[in-house]
Design a protein around this motif. Sequence first.
Motif: not given
Length: 215
Positions: A73, A91-92, A95-96, A98-99, A103, A122
């Motif tokens: 991560g 960041l968005k 996340k899309s 590497h969901n 973090i 996390s």
Amino acid sequence: MQKIIFTNSNDVTFESDKINKMFENGLDILHIRKSEYTEEKLRRYINNIDKKYHSKIVIHEFFNLLDEYDLKGIHINRENRNSFWFNFFTLKRIKSKHNNISISYSVDNIKELNKISSRKPSYVFMGRIFSAHTTNRLTLQFNKEELISVNSNSNFPIIALGGIDEVTSYKYIQLGFGGIALQSHIWNSTESVNTFKGIIDILEGRDLVQIAKHA
């Protein structure tokens, strides 16, 4: 309890060999914090670590390397944490793509910890817990009862940061932390791997002499 190591900011002799050995001996997560590195130098650093441990590595910059490596991560520093552009675009997008990545964030006190909770991290590093002048005294912003309470009620692991050695490591278990993050005590040691193994023995209850001495 998670055992985490931050890399030294400066390079260490035989660093990758030491890291591989620490992974062999119970290291759970490695945070690569090399602020002076270029992207290519960070890439070479990762390549020097055994590929089977890449999924336990967290990076602090050059997040595009997530596309090249199976990493655990990313860590969000204060600058990025407070950046509108980073949070709502970079960041968005991360996340899309590497969901499942972790973090993490760092905070100095419980007030900051409460603010960061809404981001559903996390895990979060918090410290410094013990004073730099004495390993037996909590710093002024913390007290034992409050730390035990916040650790017990947290929805994510809180990782103790700073001032961790053979004296304080067992105390973090008593305070209910979800893990410890080691740095200077390991890298300042002439026997980094053995120093790490000694702390692991305390955390996992194998070094009963040290536990009894410092409990």
